[in-house]
Design a protein around this motif. Structure first.
Motif, PDB file in Angstrom:
ATOM      1  N   CYS A 111      -5.205  43.909  28.423  1.00  0.00           N
ATOM      2  CA  CYS A 111      -5.323  42.537  28.943  1.00  0.00           C
ATOM      3  C   CYS A 111      -4.019  42.059  29.570  1.00  0.00           C
ATOM      4  CB  CYS A 111      -5.800  41.581  27.854  1.00  0.00           C
ATOM      5  SG  CYS A 111      -4.689  41.467  26.438  1.00  0.00           S
ATOM      6  N   GLU A 112      -2.870  42.620  29.143  1.00  0.00           N
ATOM      7  CA  GLU A 112      -1.574  42.270  29.743  1.00  0.00           C
ATOM      8  C   GLU A 112      -1.318  43.086  31.007  1.00  0.00           C
ATOM      9  OE1 GLU A 112       1.756  42.336  26.995  1.00  0.00           O
ATOM     10  OE2 GLU A 112       0.350  42.035  25.344  1.00  0.00           O
ATOM     11  N   ALA A 113      -1.819  44.304  31.028  1.00  0.00           N
ATOM     12  CA  ALA A 113      -1.551  45.210  32.150  1.00  0.00           C
ATOM     13  C   ALA A 113      -2.450  44.949  33.351  1.00  0.00           C
ATOM     14  CB  ALA A 113      -1.714  46.658  31.704  1.00  0.00           C
ATOM     15  N   PHE A 114      -3.708  44.560  33.100  1.00  0.00           N
ATOM     16  CA  PHE A 114      -4.689  44.411  34.180  1.00  0.00           C
ATOM     17  C   PHE A 114      -5.442  43.088  34.060  1.00  0.00           C
ATOM     18  CE2 PHE A 114      -4.991  48.813  32.398  1.00  0.00           C
ATOM     19  CZ  PHE A 114      -4.157  49.430  33.312  1.00  0.00           C
ATOM     20  N   SER A 115      -5.732  42.486  35.212  1.00  0.00           N
ATOM     21  CA  SER A 115      -6.625  41.320  35.198  1.00  0.00           C
ATOM     22  C   SER A 115      -8.052  41.856  35.127  1.00  0.00           C
ATOM     23  CB  SER A 115      -6.422  40.479  36.454  1.00  0.00           C
ATOM     24  OG  SER A 115      -6.921  41.168  37.582  1.00  0.00           O
ATOM     25  N   PRO A 116      -9.024  41.038  34.705  1.00  0.00           N
ATOM     26  CA  PRO A 116     -10.414  41.522  34.614  1.00  0.00           C
ATOM     27  C   PRO A 116     -10.933  42.092  35.928  1.00  0.00           C
ATOM     28  CG  PRO A 116     -10.202  39.408  33.520  1.00  0.00           C
ATOM     29  CD  PRO A 116      -8.881  39.675  34.211  1.00  0.00           C
TER      30      PRO A 116
END
Length: 199
Positions: free
Chosen positions: A62-67
Motif C-alpha cells: 500500500c506504500e509502494a503502489f497506489s490501487p
C-alpha cells in the motif's frame, strides 16, 4: 485490504496490500511457477506508472503502489525488475534505451545501457561501466545464463535496432581482453549492443 496485482508476464493475483513487496513477489512467483537462475534476492518491481523501481522490498504494498498502479492500465503497470547493487539493473517489458532514465540508474556507478543479446535473451540492461568483460562473463556463467564456451563478446553501436556496420569490437572474456572495462568496450557508442554468440 486485498487488491488485484497484475505484474507483467506473471499470473494476476489478489494480495493483502498491508504485506511487503517482497511477500507479494514471493506469492506471485510461486503462483506463476517462475524460476530465476540468479535467485530471487535480486528481484524487485518496476512501477511503470511512476517510472520508479522499488528498491526497498520490505515496505508494504500500500506504500509502494497506489490501487490504480497495481492493475496495470494501458502501458502503465508493474513489471519484474532485477537489481544487483553496484552491478546492474534490468526491468522486463522492453524498455530499451529508456532503462537509463529510470531512477535506479543513479545508484549504478558509471551506468551504461547495453542491449545484451545471447541465447534467448535480447534486452537492454544498465551495467556498471567499471565492471570488466570477464566479471560479466563470470556472473552470466555462474547463473547459467551463458555456457562456459560462450567467451566471445562482440560490441557494436546500434543503427535502427541492428549492429551498425564497421563498429564491431571483439573481446575474449578469458584472455587479457577480459580485463577491459565495459565503459571502454562501449566508448563513443551511442546505443551499444553486446552480442555473445552461442557457437
Amino acid at each position: 485490504m486485498e487488491r488485484l496485482y497484475k505484474i507483467f508476464d506473471l499470473e494476476p493475483v489478489y494480495f493483502d496490500d498491508q504485506k511487503s513487496v517482497k511477500e507479494l513477489l514471493e506469492y506471485a512467483l510461486d503462483r506463476s511457477d517462475y524460476y530465476e537462475p540468479a535467485g530471487t534476492d535480486i528481484l524487485t518491481v518496476y512501477d511503470a506508472s511512476k517510472y520508479h523501481v522499488v528498491t526497498d522490498t520490505s515496505i508494504a504494498c500500500c506504500e509502494a503502489f497506489s490501487p490504480e498502479d497495481s492493475l496495470g492500465h494501458g502501458r502503465n503497470g508493474l513489471c519484474l525488475a532485477y537489481y544487483l547493487p553496484n552491478c546492474f539493473f534490468y526491468a522486463e517489458g522492453g524498455w530499451g534505451h529508456h532503462m537509463i532514465e529510470m531512477n535506479l540508474a543513479k545508484k549504478i556507478p558509471d551506468p551504461v545501457a547495453i542491449s545484451f543479446q545471447f541465447n534467448d535473451f535480447k534486452n537492454t540492461v544498465v551495467v556498471n561501466g567499471n565492471l570488466s568483460i570477464e566479471q560479466i562473463y563470470d556472473y552470466l556463467t555462474k547463473t547459467t545464463y551463458l555456457e562456459k564456451y560462450q567467451t566471445i563478446f562482440n560490441f557494436y553501436d546500434m543503427d535502427y535496432g541492428l549492429p551498425k556496420p564497421g563498429t564491431k569490437r571483439t573481446f575474449k572474456a578469458l584472455t587479457e581482453d577480459g580485463k577491459t572495462k565495459i565503459k571502454k568496450a562501449c566508448d563513443k557508442f551511442i546505443e551499444p549492443i553486446c552480442r555473445i554468440p552461442s557457437r
